[in-house]
Design a protein around this motif. Structure first.
Motif, PDB file in Angstrom:
ATOM      1  N   ASP A  48      -9.768  -0.860   3.796  1.00 23.08           N
ATOM      2  CA  ASP A  48     -10.148  -1.962   2.925  1.00 23.08           C
ATOM      3  C   ASP A  48      -8.981  -2.952   2.919  1.00 23.08           C
ATOM      4  O   ASP A  48      -7.860  -2.606   2.588  1.00 23.08           O
TER       5      ASP A  48
ATOM      6  N   ALA B  47       0.828  -1.209   0.000  1.00 26.27           N
ATOM      7  CA  ALA B  47       0.000   0.000   0.000  1.00 26.27           C
ATOM      8  C   ALA B  47       0.858   1.254   0.000  1.00 26.27           C
ATOM      9  O   ALA B  47       0.562   2.230  -0.705  1.00 26.27           O
TER      10      ALA B  47
ATOM     11  N   GLU C  26      -6.604   0.734  -0.477  1.00 26.73           N
ATOM     12  CA  GLU C  26      -7.146   1.837   0.306  1.00 26.73           C
ATOM     13  C   GLU C  26      -7.170   1.500   1.790  1.00 26.73           C
ATOM     14  O   GLU C  26      -7.400   0.359   2.191  1.00 26.73           O
TER      15      GLU C  26
ATOM     16  N   GLY D 179     -12.596   1.897 -10.773  1.00 24.88           N
ATOM     17  CA  GLY D 179     -12.310   2.785  -9.655  1.00 24.88           C
ATOM     18  C   GLY D 179     -11.130   3.675 -10.006  1.00 24.88           C
ATOM     19  O   GLY D 179     -11.112   4.337 -11.042  1.00 24.88           O
ATOM     20  N   THR D 180     -10.096   3.663  -9.158  1.00 24.14           N
ATOM     21  CA  THR D 180      -8.908   4.473  -9.417  1.00 24.14           C
ATOM     22  C   THR D 180      -7.916   3.766 -10.338  1.00 24.14           C
ATOM     23  O   THR D 180      -6.893   4.351 -10.707  1.00 24.14           O
ATOM     24  N   LEU D 181      -8.208   2.537 -10.715  1.00 22.78           N
ATOM     25  CA  LEU D 181      -7.312   1.772 -11.576  1.00 22.78           C
ATOM     26  C   LEU D 181      -7.605   2.120 -13.035  1.00 22.78           C
ATOM     27  O   LEU D 181      -8.707   1.878 -13.532  1.00 22.78           O
TER      28      LEU D 181
ATOM     29  N   ARG E  34      -4.737  -4.641  -8.493  1.00 22.49           N
ATOM     30  CA  ARG E  34      -3.840  -4.048  -9.477  1.00 22.49           C
ATOM     31  C   ARG E  34      -4.280  -4.398 -10.887  1.00 22.49           C
ATOM     32  O   ARG E  34      -4.985  -5.396 -11.112  1.00 22.49           O
TER      33      ARG E  34
ATOM     34  N   PHE F 233      -0.289   5.006  -8.278  1.00 22.26           N
ATOM     35  CA  PHE F 233      -1.632   5.486  -8.604  1.00 22.26           C
ATOM     36  C   PHE F 233      -1.974   5.134 -10.050  1.00 22.26           C
ATOM     37  O   PHE F 233      -1.191   5.355 -10.961  1.00 22.26           O
TER      38      PHE F 233
ATOM     39  N   GLU G  84      -2.233   0.377  -8.977  1.00 16.85           N
ATOM     40  CA  GLU G  84      -2.491  -0.401  -7.769  1.00 16.85           C
ATOM     41  C   GLU G  84      -3.430   0.349  -6.840  1.00 16.85           C
ATOM     42  O   GLU G  84      -3.472   1.581  -6.841  1.00 16.85           O
ATOM     43  N   SER G  85      -4.142  -0.420  -6.025  1.00 24.24           N
ATOM     44  CA  SER G  85      -5.047   0.165  -5.048  1.00 24.24           C
ATOM     45  C   SER G  85      -5.040  -0.674  -3.784  1.00 24.24           C
ATOM     46  O   SER G  85      -5.200  -1.895  -3.832  1.00 24.24           O
TER      47      SER G  85
ATOM     48  N   TYR H  12      -6.041  -5.838  -1.841  1.00 22.63           N
ATOM     49  CA  TYR H  12      -5.040  -5.209  -2.707  1.00 22.63           C
ATOM     50  C   TYR H  12      -5.468  -5.519  -4.127  1.00 22.63           C
ATOM     51  O   TYR H  12      -5.816  -6.660  -4.446  1.00 22.63           O
TER      52      TYR H  12
ATOM     53  N   ALA I 124       2.135   1.710  -3.537  1.00 22.01           N
ATOM     54  CA  ALA I 124       1.175   1.542  -4.626  1.00 22.01           C
ATOM     55  C   ALA I 124       1.274   2.679  -5.633  1.00 22.01           C
ATOM     56  O   ALA I 124       1.305   3.860  -5.269  1.00 22.01           O
TER      57      ALA I 124
END
Length: 315
Positions: A57, A43, A54, A180-182, A62, A48, A51-52, A60, A46
């Motif tokens: 949570d 984490a 958070e 999501g952020t991936l 990717r 940006f 990978e995530s 993990y 990670a």
């Protein structure tokens, strides 16, 4: 006997990716298994977009590229096993994904043997007792790990991760749709071999040249990251690439080749973790002391890094 990689129940919150339902793999690990420490290590590092992990949570996730197909792998831990859910990926890729995950999450380490060896050192004995089952993070993709090691030369972890995120945004491949952020897959060697990395990342040209040199070496020799006969062989293999010195070579050997005796001597975090009232040891003193840690010097380093990360820092 090789532990199984069998379908199991999904663990953790699902990621929505593509139109295909997720296939879930169950990957047993030898207990004890310190998932919390390993996940925290990943984490903190990670990238940006790739990978995530958070806070709050316990998964993990990717982005990946398997057989030319882009997707996402989300991993959780429960009941002495990893539970990996695949999104946007064909189930035929499951064996390759399982192999990579076992390497990344160090599923096949022998905690009893590591503990018995490292506990002979009075400092490491306390660290091992505090973190039983601490694992040595591996690499999903060895080329990615090599690039990250080069980016991290002589700068902080946070600064290296910011550079890695810029590298991905500039040269990585976008997912068909975000999860999501991936958003991106880490660049392949062919995407970086002629890229002006230094200009894109505003960093020293020598470091950008080293990434290009590593990409060229991988393209010229697809077996560059194949298992090495000895640690010395691996170090020689990587230091032959322009811009890769002993520290980077040892780090890549540790994480990408999973050589348990690799040791990046001179690493400031290792020296700081062994500091006493009389000061820090020299790299030579660390190397001499580490003889007693063989053949698990890489695990000793991981324990020392974990200890160093929780040391108080002056503001």
């Amino acid at each position: 006997m090789e532990p199984d990689a069998t379908p199991g129940a999904a663990a953790g919150p699902p990621l929505s990716f593509g139109r295909e339902p997720g296939v879930t793999l169950r990957l047993p690990c030898r207990p004890p298994y310190d998932w919390a420490s390993l996940r925290a290590f990943l984490a903190k590092r990670a990238i940006f977009g790739v990978e995530s992990a958070e806070s709050g949570d316990q998964t993990y996730a990717r982005t990946v590229c398997i057989g030319g197909r882009l997707g996402v792998v989300a991993v959780a831990f429960a009941d002495d096993a990893l539970h990996a859910t695949l999104h946007g990926l064909d189930s035929s890729a499951a064996p390759e994904i399982a192999r990579r995950l076992r390497r990344l999450f160090d599923c096949d380490a022998d905690p009893a043997a590591i503990t018995a060896c490292l506990s002979r050192d009075p400092v490491l004995a306390g660290l091992v007792a505090a973190r039983p089952g601490l694992r040595l993070p591996g690499a999903w993709d060895p080329f990615e790990t090599g690039c990250r090691a080069i980016l991290g030369q002589q700068i902080s972890v946070s600064a290296a991760i910011r550079l890695a995120a810029k590298l991905v945004a500039a040269f990585g491949t976008k997912l068909p749709e975000p999860a999501g952020t991936l958003t991106h897959v880490f660049p392949m060697p062919a995407q970086l071999v002629e890229a002006d990395v230094a200009l894109a990342l505003n960093m020293p040209r020598a470091r950008g040249a080293a990434i290009r040199a590593l990409a060229a070496a991988v393209l010229a020799d697809p077996d560059l990251f194949a298992p090495a006969g000895t640690l010395e062989d691996a170090v020689l293999r990587f230091t032959a690439i322009r811009g890769i010195g002993p520290w980077t070579a040892q780090y890549v050997a540790m994480r990408a080749l999973k050589l348990p005796d690799a040791l990046p001597v001179g690493d400031v975090g290792l020296l700081r973790a062994l500091e006493t009232a009389t000061g820090r040891p020299s790299p030579a003193a660390l190397l001499a002391r580490a003889e007693a840690w063989r053949p698990f010097r890489a695990y000793a380093a991981q324990h020392l890094w974990a200890a160093d990360e929780v040391l108080p820092r002056e503001e």
